[in-house]
Write a protein that holds these residues in place. Structure first.
Motif, PDB file in Angstrom:
ATOM      1  N   UNK A 171       0.804  -1.224   0.000  1.00  0.00           N
ATOM      2  CA  UNK A 171       0.000   0.000   0.000  1.00  0.00           C
ATOM      3  C   UNK A 171       0.837   1.275   0.000  1.00  0.00           C
ATOM      4  N   UNK A 172       2.078   1.188  -0.493  1.00  0.00           N
ATOM      5  CA  UNK A 172       3.046   2.259  -0.287  1.00  0.00           C
ATOM      6  C   UNK A 172       2.807   3.497  -1.145  1.00  0.00           C
ATOM      7  N   UNK A 173       2.031   3.381  -2.225  1.00  0.00           N
ATOM      8  CA  UNK A 173       1.876   4.528  -3.131  1.00  0.00           C
ATOM      9  C   UNK A 173       1.173   5.706  -2.471  1.00  0.00           C
ATOM     10  N   UNK A 174       0.309   5.427  -1.498  1.00  0.00           N
ATOM     11  CA  UNK A 174      -0.522   6.483  -0.944  1.00  0.00           C
ATOM     12  C   UNK A 174       0.186   7.498  -0.073  1.00  0.00           C
ATOM     13  N   UNK A 175       1.340   7.156   0.491  1.00  0.00           N
ATOM     14  CA  UNK A 175       2.006   8.055   1.422  1.00  0.00           C
ATOM     15  C   UNK A 175       2.351   9.406   0.826  1.00  0.00           C
ATOM     16  N   UNK A 176       2.831   9.400  -0.411  1.00  0.00           N
ATOM     17  CA  UNK A 176       3.234  10.646  -1.065  1.00  0.00           C
ATOM     18  C   UNK A 176       2.035  11.575  -1.272  1.00  0.00           C
ATOM     19  N   UNK A 177       0.857  10.997  -1.425  1.00  0.00           N
ATOM     20  CA  UNK A 177      -0.339  11.792  -1.674  1.00  0.00           C
ATOM     21  C   UNK A 177      -0.938  12.391  -0.404  1.00  0.00           C
ATOM     22  N   UNK A 178      -0.567  11.862   0.753  1.00  0.00           N
ATOM     23  CA  UNK A 178      -1.205  12.308   1.992  1.00  0.00           C
ATOM     24  C   UNK A 178      -1.054  13.812   2.252  1.00  0.00           C
ATOM     25  N   UNK A 179       0.124  14.414   2.079  1.00  0.00           N
ATOM     26  CA  UNK A 179       0.207  15.875   2.283  1.00  0.00           C
ATOM     27  C   UNK A 179      -0.676  16.660   1.317  1.00  0.00           C
ATOM     28  N   UNK A 180      -0.769  16.201   0.071  1.00  0.00           N
ATOM     29  CA  UNK A 180      -1.617  16.874  -0.905  1.00  0.00           C
ATOM     30  C   UNK A 180      -3.089  16.765  -0.503  1.00  0.00           C
ATOM     31  N   UNK A 181      -3.474  15.572  -0.049  1.00  0.00           N
ATOM     32  CA  UNK A 181      -4.860  15.355   0.375  1.00  0.00           C
ATOM     33  C   UNK A 181      -5.204  16.220   1.588  1.00  0.00           C
ATOM     34  N   UNK A 182      -4.291  16.271   2.541  1.00  0.00           N
ATOM     35  CA  UNK A 182      -4.565  17.012   3.778  1.00  0.00           C
ATOM     36  C   UNK A 182      -4.874  18.476   3.481  1.00  0.00           C
ATOM     37  N   UNK A 183      -4.133  19.067   2.579  1.00  0.00           N
ATOM     38  CA  UNK A 183      -4.331  20.481   2.255  1.00  0.00           C
ATOM     39  C   UNK A 183      -5.598  20.682   1.426  1.00  0.00           C
ATOM     40  N   UNK A 184      -5.777  19.875   0.390  1.00  0.00           N
ATOM     41  CA  UNK A 184      -6.881  20.115  -0.537  1.00  0.00           C
ATOM     42  C   UNK A 184      -8.228  19.664   0.018  1.00  0.00           C
ATOM     43  N   UNK A 185      -8.253  18.579   0.782  1.00  0.00           N
ATOM     44  CA  UNK A 185      -9.532  18.140   1.349  1.00  0.00           C
ATOM     45  C   UNK A 185     -10.065  19.159   2.349  1.00  0.00           C
ATOM     46  N   UNK A 186      -9.164  19.852   3.036  1.00  0.00           N
ATOM     47  CA  UNK A 186      -9.596  20.897   3.969  1.00  0.00           C
ATOM     48  C   UNK A 186     -10.268  22.056   3.233  1.00  0.00           C
ATOM     49  N   UNK A 187      -9.992  22.147   1.941  1.00  0.00           N
ATOM     50  CA  UNK A 187     -10.596  23.187   1.102  1.00  0.00           C
ATOM     51  C   UNK A 187     -11.811  22.663   0.332  1.00  0.00           C
ATOM     52  N   UNK A 188     -12.213  21.420   0.648  1.00  0.00           N
ATOM     53  CA  UNK A 188     -13.335  20.822  -0.065  1.00  0.00           C
ATOM     54  C   UNK A 188     -12.989  20.352  -1.456  1.00  0.00           C
ATOM     55  N   UNK A 189     -11.709  20.074  -1.692  1.00  0.00           N
ATOM     56  CA  UNK A 189     -11.196  19.731  -3.011  1.00  0.00           C
ATOM     57  C   UNK A 189     -10.782  18.256  -3.021  1.00  0.00           C
ATOM     58  N   UNK A 190     -11.197  17.522  -4.031  1.00  0.00           N
ATOM     59  CA  UNK A 190     -10.892  16.090  -4.098  1.00  0.00           C
ATOM     60  C   UNK A 190      -9.908  15.752  -5.217  1.00  0.00           C
TER      61      UNK A 190
END
Length: 358
Positions: A303-322
């Motif tokens: 499941x290692x691919x997802x780690x790099x995306x976590x910082x991007x998700x944290x910022x954009x999901x807080x803005x309602x962005x998927x």
């Protein structure tokens, strides 16, 4: 509701309706399992992203609300990959422009994205908590674990995406087979091949699996209402497993951005992608899937691919962005309705029985 043409799953799992709730990691928990179980179906708790203590708490919540009703604990049983630092670096480099765009720190250590496979601790938890059903994704764990799970009293289910996988599951201890068609949302249960071209649709898969194995078959993929249940039974299944339709229920744990995508995406706007975890999974197309392509050879193994995306998700999901979030959903998403899960389960079963009686 007892006049079902095939009672094998009902009797095997001690449930009233031939409807199983898909165990959707990250999107479902005890609230959804309770609602489905109260309606007469089989509720499920996904365990791959929970600690042992969290699983125990969820089980206790379910037991308090549903004494005497069956519960399915679901586990992944993949082999954890050996981390490849060079591949991780190439994957992160491919996403550097997105880090710059959203203001994420590219030089910071990459977070760990993990899905725990079934192991000794998981097996002990099953032996102590004694769920009525244990289901697996990506095949089965080692034989000794399967034997211990069955010795605890649990019935064992697992997903097959081909006839060959179904035959292997039957030979290795399963009590029923989940025939997972290509339409299904979330991670493919495939374990004999990594080739997504080997994946076939539910209407082709279910009758072939039903003909090939002696065990009862549970159809999954593209089933969102009573018509799918009737069709699955006609094809030789004893029951259905429903996932995406339950994501529309208030008991589902999906983000506002995910809910918006579910409400607005067309049925044709899903794809199999490995960008978010490293394994093929069906979700609603978003920006990163369109710009990188849904399948990438750069993505590290599950499941290692997802780690790099976590910082991007944290910022954009807080803005309602998927743009960088996995939006798991199957091809029947446009059949989804905003109903409580208990009501939805009962309505699907009642309307199916009406149609069968015609």
């Amino acid at each position: 509701m007892s006049n079902w043409p095939d009672r094998r799953i009902l009797d095997l799992l001690n449930i009233q309706l031939p409807i199983l709730q898909a165990p959707m990691a990250g999107a479902s928990g005890s609230a959804l399992a309770i609602a489905v179980a109260k309606a007469g179906g089989l509720g499920a708790l996904p365990c791959a992203m929970l600690t042992g203590e969290q699983v125990r708490e969820e089980i206790e919540t379910f037991r308090s609300a549903c004494p005497g009703l069956a519960l399915n604990l679901n586990f992944f049983c993949h082999q954890p990959p050996v981390p490849d630092s060079a591949q991780q670096a190439r994957w992160k480099q491919a996403l550097e422009r997105y880090y710059a765009e959203v203001g994420a720190d590219f030089s910071a250590p990459t977070p760990v994205s993990n899905r725990a496979p079934f192991d000794e601790q998981s097996c002990v938890l099953v032996e102590q908590m004694r769920p009525e059903v244990v289901s697996f994704h990506f095949g089965l764990p080692e034989a000794s674990f399967v034997q211990r799970v069955k010795a605890s009293g649990a019935k064992v289910l697992s997903s097959a995406t081909t006839v060959e996988e179904a035959l292997w599951l039957e030979a290795n201890g399963c009590d029923a087979i989940i025939a997972m068609g290509n339409e299904a949302g979330g991670h493919r249960g495939m374990f004999f091949s990594e080739d997504i071209n080997s994946q076939i649709g539910t209407f082709a898969l279910v009758p072939q699996v039903a003909d090939a194995v002696r065990l009862p078959v549970i159809a999954a993929g593209g089933i969102g209402d009573h018509r799918g249940l009737v069709a699955a039974l006609a094809l030789g299944a004893s029951a259905v497993q429903i996932g995406t339709a339950y994501l529309f229920c208030p008991q589902a744990k999906v983000s506002p951005a995910h809910r918006q995508a579910l409400d607005t995406a067309s049925a044709s706007d899903t794809a199999l992608t490995n960008l978010f975890t490293g394994r093929p999974a069906r979700g609603i197309n978003n920006r990163i899937m369109r710009e990188l392509g849904p399948m990438s050879e750069l993505a590290p193994r599950f499941p290692l691919a997802g780690g790099v995306l976590l910082p991007l998700r944290a910022i954009t999901e807080a803005q309602g962005n998927s743009d960088f979030s996995n939006l798991w959903a199957g091809q029947a998403l446009r059949l989804g309705r905003h109903l409580p899960a208990e009501q939805l389960t009962r309505e699907i079963a009642a309307k199916a029985l009406e149609q069968i009686a015609l």
